[in-house]
Design a protein around this motif. Structure first.
Motif, PDB file in Angstrom:
ATOM      1  N   GLU A  85      27.107  50.556  12.485  1.00  0.00           N
ATOM      2  CA  GLU A  85      27.042  50.275  11.153  1.00  0.00           C
ATOM      3  C   GLU A  85      25.710  49.510  11.006  1.00  0.00           C
ATOM      4  OE1 GLU A  85      29.661  47.596   8.427  1.00  0.00           O
ATOM      5  OE2 GLU A  85      30.629  47.942  10.374  1.00  0.00           O
ATOM      6  N   GLY A  86      25.034  49.981   9.848  1.00  0.00           N
ATOM      7  CA  GLY A  86      24.040  49.101   9.409  1.00  0.00           C
ATOM      8  C   GLY A  86      22.644  49.731   9.845  1.00  0.00           C
ATOM      9  N   ASP A  87      22.737  50.794  11.029  1.00  0.00           N
ATOM     10  CA  ASP A  87      21.552  51.186  11.390  1.00  0.00           C
ATOM     11  C   ASP A  87      21.100  52.531  10.322  1.00  0.00           C
ATOM     12  OD1 ASP A  87      21.927  50.025  13.623  1.00  0.00           O
ATOM     13  OD2 ASP A  87      22.570  51.535  15.011  1.00  0.00           O
ATOM     14  N   GLU A  88      19.676  52.676  10.597  1.00  0.00           N
ATOM     15  CA  GLU A  88      19.066  53.586   9.913  1.00  0.00           C
ATOM     16  C   GLU A  88      18.356  54.791  10.677  1.00  0.00           C
ATOM     17  OE1 GLU A  88      16.934  52.931   5.639  1.00  0.00           O
ATOM     18  OE2 GLU A  88      15.823  52.052   7.300  1.00  0.00           O
ATOM     19  N   LEU A  89      18.822  56.179  10.501  1.00  0.00           N
ATOM     20  CA  LEU A  89      17.971  57.109  10.993  1.00  0.00           C
ATOM     21  C   LEU A  89      17.071  57.270  10.060  1.00  0.00           C
ATOM     22  CD1 LEU A  89      17.472  59.460  13.021  1.00  0.00           C
ATOM     23  CD2 LEU A  89      19.320  60.957  11.653  1.00  0.00           C
ATOM     24  N   VAL A  90      15.746  57.485  10.637  1.00  0.00           N
ATOM     25  CA  VAL A  90      14.496  57.715   9.688  1.00  0.00           C
ATOM     26  C   VAL A  90      13.900  59.036  10.347  1.00  0.00           C
ATOM     27  CG1 VAL A  90      12.218  56.832   8.888  1.00  0.00           C
ATOM     28  CG2 VAL A  90      14.379  55.225   9.491  1.00  0.00           C
ATOM     29  N   VAL A  91      13.532  60.037   9.280  1.00  0.00           N
ATOM     30  CA  VAL A  91      12.660  60.963   9.545  1.00  0.00           C
ATOM     31  C   VAL A  91      11.323  61.116   8.706  1.00  0.00           C
ATOM     32  CG1 VAL A  91      14.587  62.516  10.340  1.00  0.00           C
ATOM     33  CG2 VAL A  91      13.934  62.523   8.001  1.00  0.00           C
ATOM     34  N   HIS A  92      10.170  61.734   9.058  1.00  0.00           N
ATOM     35  CA  HIS A  92       9.092  62.008   8.117  1.00  0.00           C
ATOM     36  C   HIS A  92       9.621  62.782   7.032  1.00  0.00           C
ATOM     37  CE1 HIS A  92       4.905  63.908   7.863  1.00  0.00           C
ATOM     38  NE2 HIS A  92       4.796  62.837   7.205  1.00  0.00           N
ATOM     39  N   GLY A 111       8.382  51.055  10.803  1.00  0.00           N
ATOM     40  CA  GLY A 111       9.397  50.045  11.487  1.00  0.00           C
ATOM     41  C   GLY A 111      10.277  50.434  12.606  1.00  0.00           C
ATOM     42  N   CYS A 112      10.245  51.638  12.801  1.00  0.00           N
ATOM     43  CA  CYS A 112      11.130  52.311  14.035  1.00  0.00           C
ATOM     44  C   CYS A 112      10.854  51.552  15.186  1.00  0.00           C
ATOM     45  CB  CYS A 112      11.085  53.735  13.849  1.00  0.00           C
ATOM     46  SG  CYS A 112      11.663  54.597  12.576  1.00  0.00           S
ATOM     47  N   GLU A 113      11.998  50.958  15.700  1.00  0.00           N
ATOM     48  CA  GLU A 113      11.894  50.557  17.068  1.00  0.00           C
ATOM     49  C   GLU A 113      11.891  51.385  18.159  1.00  0.00           C
ATOM     50  OE1 GLU A 113      14.598  49.511  15.276  1.00  0.00           O
ATOM     51  OE2 GLU A 113      13.731  47.632  14.311  1.00  0.00           O
ATOM     52  N   ILE A 114      12.611  52.699  17.970  1.00  0.00           N
ATOM     53  CA  ILE A 114      13.010  53.562  18.691  1.00  0.00           C
ATOM     54  C   ILE A 114      12.508  55.062  17.972  1.00  0.00           C
ATOM     55  CG2 ILE A 114      14.795  54.921  20.074  1.00  0.00           C
ATOM     56  CD1 ILE A 114      16.469  52.239  20.086  1.00  0.00           C
ATOM     57  N   ILE A 115      11.972  55.872  18.853  1.00  0.00           N
ATOM     58  CA  ILE A 115      11.369  57.098  18.270  1.00  0.00           C
ATOM     59  C   ILE A 115      11.642  58.147  19.304  1.00  0.00           C
ATOM     60  CG2 ILE A 115       9.559  58.609  17.426  1.00  0.00           C
ATOM     61  CD1 ILE A 115       7.964  55.948  16.515  1.00  0.00           C
ATOM     62  N   ARG A 116      12.649  58.857  18.976  1.00  0.00           N
ATOM     63  CA  ARG A 116      13.183  59.997  19.959  1.00  0.00           C
ATOM     64  C   ARG A 116      12.342  61.608  19.362  1.00  0.00           C
ATOM     65  NH1 ARG A 116      17.011  58.070  23.704  1.00  0.00           N
ATOM     66  NH2 ARG A 116      16.737  60.369  24.477  1.00  0.00           N
ATOM     67  N   GLY A 146      13.695  56.444  14.759  1.00  0.00           N
ATOM     68  CA  GLY A 146      13.108  57.713  14.239  1.00  0.00           C
ATOM     69  C   GLY A 146      13.472  58.864  15.039  1.00  0.00           C
ATOM     70  N   TYR A 147      13.186  59.677  14.226  1.00  0.00           N
ATOM     71  CA  TYR A 147      13.501  61.308  14.788  1.00  0.00           C
ATOM     72  C   TYR A 147      12.323  62.164  14.333  1.00  0.00           C
ATOM     73  CZ  TYR A 147      15.597  65.804  15.857  1.00  0.00           C
ATOM     74  OH  TYR A 147      15.807  67.024  16.486  1.00  0.00           O
ATOM     75  N   ALA A 148      11.670  62.721  15.427  1.00  0.00           N
ATOM     76  CA  ALA A 148      10.726  63.701  15.029  1.00  0.00           C
ATOM     77  C   ALA A 148      11.021  64.917  15.962  1.00  0.00           C
ATOM     78  CB  ALA A 148       9.123  63.087  15.427  1.00  0.00           C
ATOM     79  N   ARG A 165      17.129  57.754   6.224  1.00  0.00           N
ATOM     80  CA  ARG A 165      15.800  57.530   5.252  1.00  0.00           C
ATOM     81  C   ARG A 165      14.810  58.613   5.549  1.00  0.00           C
ATOM     82  NH1 ARG A 165      13.731  54.341   1.991  1.00  0.00           N
ATOM     83  NH2 ARG A 165      15.182  52.634   2.283  1.00  0.00           N
ATOM     84  N   VAL A 166      14.393  59.413   4.481  1.00  0.00           N
ATOM     85  CA  VAL A 166      13.276  60.252   4.553  1.00  0.00           C
ATOM     86  C   VAL A 166      12.177  59.655   3.811  1.00  0.00           C
ATOM     87  CG1 VAL A 166      12.514  62.608   3.735  1.00  0.00           C
ATOM     88  CG2 VAL A 166      15.217  61.978   4.106  1.00  0.00           C
ATOM     89  N   LEU A 167      11.011  59.702   4.622  1.00  0.00           N
ATOM     90  CA  LEU A 167       9.712  58.980   4.435  1.00  0.00           C
ATOM     91  C   LEU A 167       9.014  59.665   3.415  1.00  0.00           C
ATOM     92  CD1 LEU A 167       8.616  57.806   8.001  1.00  0.00           C
ATOM     93  CD2 LEU A 167       9.816  56.606   5.960  1.00  0.00           C
TER      94      LEU A 167
END
Length: 189
Positions: free
Chosen positions: A56-63, A27-32, A5-7, A90-92
């Motif tokens: 490979e296979g990772d997902e960057l998630v933002v709100h 489900g973000c294990e890490i949030i920066r 996750g990135y905030a 992935r954008v939420l």
């Protein structure tokens, strides 16, 4: 596969908690997190750290996409960089992923909207400054460092460049502080 996750917020007085809660819920294990403008990718060290460790296979998630960036070019470059690593964005809000072709199209459109919003913000800011100048109430940004501190350090023998570097200001700021002191000490005619 890791979900990272990135905030981001623009200023220190804004709150990151809503973004962090949404990212954790996704489900973000890490949030920066970081504080800084989304106008450009430059200087955003947390985002750069994330990009270095994406696999490979990772997902960057933002709100929301504007938390990732307000420049269409920067957002698309990030998506391209993720593609090269075979990772996804992935954008939420709205729920969109670049894992599919439709997601890429939506991210492109959302990036363009974020870019337009940034232009609108700058236009409103510029208009507000112009209106304040017309009313003669615009004073500009508050000084980061007191002129007396600059003069004291120079009087103690520090070089102008060292004073600027130590205080985190430009050399021009140092010269203005010194010029302001000289002008106030000049005898009145």
């Amino acid at each position: 596969m890791a979900r990272i996750g990135y905030a981001r917020v623009s200023t220190a007085d804004q709150d990151l908690e809503i973004q962090k809660e949404r990212l954790a819920g996704a489900g973000c294990e890490i949030i920066r997190t970081e504080i800084g403008s989304g106008a450009t990718r430059a200087g955003r060290t947390e985002l750069e750290t994330i990009m270095q460790f994406m696999r490979e296979g990772d997902e960057l998630v933002v709100h929301r996409l504007d938390r990732l960036g307000r420049s269409t070019r920067d957002v698309l470059n990030l998506v391209h960089d993720l593609d090269e690593k075979r990772a996804a964005l992935r954008v939420l809000e709205p729920d969109v992923s670049t894992a599919g072709d439709l997601g890429r199209l939506v991210v492109t459109i959302l990036g363009m909207v974020a870019d337009m919003e940034l232009r609108f913000i700058r236009d409103r800011q510029r208009a507000g400054i112009e209106a304040a100048k017309k009313r003669q109430v615009y004073k500009g940004r508050k000084k980061a460092v007191d002129d007396a501190e600059i003069r004291r350090r120079v009087a103690e023998g520090q070089s102008k460049a060292a004073v600027a570097r130590d205080l985190g200001v430009s050399r021009m700021t140092v010269y203005r502080a010194l010029a302001g002191a000289a002008a106030s000490e000049a005898p009145a005619a």
